[in-house]
Design an enzyme around this catalytic site. Structure first.
Site, PDB file in Angstrom:
ATOM      1  N   CYS A 178      -6.288  -5.415  -4.750  1.00  0.00           N
ATOM      2  CA  CYS A 178      -7.411  -4.653  -4.189  1.00  0.00           C
ATOM      3  C   CYS A 178      -7.214  -3.144  -4.291  1.00  0.00           C
ATOM      4  O   CYS A 178      -8.147  -2.384  -4.011  1.00  0.00           O
ATOM      5  CB  CYS A 178      -7.621  -5.018  -2.721  1.00  0.00           C
ATOM      6  SG  CYS A 178      -8.191  -6.702  -2.436  1.00  0.00           S
ATOM      7  N   TYR A 217     -14.391   5.186 -13.696  1.00  0.00           N
ATOM      8  CA  TYR A 217     -14.345   4.019 -12.815  1.00  0.00           C
ATOM      9  C   TYR A 217     -14.821   2.766 -13.546  1.00  0.00           C
ATOM     10  O   TYR A 217     -14.184   1.709 -13.480  1.00  0.00           O
ATOM     11  CB  TYR A 217     -15.203   4.279 -11.581  1.00  0.00           C
ATOM     12  CG  TYR A 217     -15.112   3.217 -10.526  1.00  0.00           C
ATOM     13  CD1 TYR A 217     -13.958   3.069  -9.763  1.00  0.00           C
ATOM     14  CD2 TYR A 217     -16.188   2.361 -10.275  1.00  0.00           C
ATOM     15  CE1 TYR A 217     -13.874   2.093  -8.780  1.00  0.00           C
ATOM     16  CE2 TYR A 217     -16.114   1.384  -9.298  1.00  0.00           C
ATOM     17  CZ  TYR A 217     -14.954   1.255  -8.552  1.00  0.00           C
ATOM     18  OH  TYR A 217     -14.875   0.281  -7.579  1.00  0.00           O
ATOM     19  N   ASP A 236       0.857  -1.185   0.000  1.00  0.00           N
ATOM     20  CA  ASP A 236       0.000   0.000   0.000  1.00  0.00           C
ATOM     21  C   ASP A 236       0.891   1.233   0.000  1.00  0.00           C
ATOM     22  O   ASP A 236       2.113   1.136   0.141  1.00  0.00           O
ATOM     23  CB  ASP A 236      -0.938   0.000   1.211  1.00  0.00           C
ATOM     24  CG  ASP A 236      -2.312   0.596   0.881  1.00  0.00           C
ATOM     25  OD1 ASP A 236      -2.342   1.665   0.233  1.00  0.00           O
ATOM     26  OD2 ASP A 236      -3.331   0.001   1.273  1.00  0.00           O
ATOM     27  N   ASP A 260       3.586   2.097  -4.675  1.00  0.00           N
ATOM     28  CA  ASP A 260       2.558   2.583  -5.587  1.00  0.00           C
ATOM     29  C   ASP A 260       2.411   1.526  -6.672  1.00  0.00           C
ATOM     30  O   ASP A 260       3.400   1.170  -7.337  1.00  0.00           O
ATOM     31  CB  ASP A 260       3.010   3.922  -6.180  1.00  0.00           C
ATOM     32  CG  ASP A 260       2.016   4.535  -7.148  1.00  0.00           C
ATOM     33  OD1 ASP A 260       1.182   3.796  -7.705  1.00  0.00           O
ATOM     34  OD2 ASP A 260       2.093   5.752  -7.380  1.00  0.00           O
TER      35      ASP A 260
END
Length: 261
Positions: A91, A168, A41, A64
């Protein structure tokens, strides 16, 4: 006949977006079942704290997903600390709400926002896949010939995008679209590729909304009429890992919701 199922116990999983939400729930479940997890993360995330909470079977890799250098460093950390990578769960993702053209504001969707969502959600996912595949290819195959499992996260927005979700939906639709060809690409290496398309889940994005809004969203789910629990996503991840005949498919996890415009 090769065993149809394998336990997650003893496996090493790299989980992007692992500091919160679906990623963290996945890490908690896998570690609880005897696996080891590397939480990938952003450096400013809560990843280090969460990894410490999960104990010696977990490590944090600040990275990243759009950076080849960062992801390679995370894979190196996983290999040096835990010996290999058996599972990758993607995720990490972001969302931007913006109409293609807002008539009231006489304003078009900015290309910068569109590109940012595509870069993180779609290109970031592919970046991790292509690099972790090389790492998994070094694993000794199990008795069924499997060397690894990659699980991606799309969304029901890939199928029923709502107003303001062009970027998205495009990013998640791309993940859906590349699942089968990547599964075919990696089949000779003994690597399976699956995608989960979640519906409305109780992740930080939704839990911060007012109760009235959350209750309305939950009421749109046919059954059970509630938000999904991140633990249910994690449970499906485990089931995919353990069932070796699941490959190249997208599974909707959404309580039968079909989003309206």
């Amino acid at each position: 006949m090769a065993a149809a199922c394998r336990s997650v116990k003893g496996l090493v999983a790299l989980i992007t977006g692992g500091a919160s939400g679906l990623g963290l729930a996945t890490a908690e479940r896998l570690v609880g079942q005897g696996a080891t997890a590397v939480l990938l993360d952003l450096p400013n995330s809560d990843g280090e704290t969460q990894a410490k909470k999960l104990g010696k079977s977990c490590a944090f890799a600040p990275a990243d997903v759009t950076s080849e250098k960062d992801v390679q460093a995370a894979l190196t950390l996983a290999r040096e600390k835990f010996g290999r990578v058996d599972v990758a769960v993607n995720c990490a993702g972001i969302a931007v709400a913006s109409k293609t053209y807002n008539l009231k504001k006489s304003q078009a969707h900015t290309l910068e926002d569109f590109q940012r969502v595509i870069n993180v959600n779609l290109i970031g996912t592919f970046n991790v896949i292509r690099l972790v595949a090389g790492e998994m290819g070094q694993n000794e195959p199990d008795q069924g010939g499997q060397r690894g499992v990659i699980i991606n996260t799309a969304s029901v927005a890939a199928f029923e995008g709502q107003v303001g979700q062009a970027a998205y939906s495009a990013s998640k639709g791309g993940i859906v679209g590349m699942t089968l060809p990547i599964a075919r690409d990696l089949a000779p290496m003994g690597i399976r590729v699956m995608t989960i398309a979640p519906g409305l889940f109780g992740t930080p994005l939704l839990t911060t909304l007012p109760d009235k809004v959350r209750n309305f969203l939950a009421s749109q789910v046919p059954f059970p009429s509630r938000l999904g629990d991140p633990a249910e996503y994690a449970h499906l991840v485990q089931a995919i890992i353990e069932n070796s005949f699941l490959n190249g498919e997208v599974i909707r996890l959404d309580g039968a919701i079909r989003m309206q415009p």
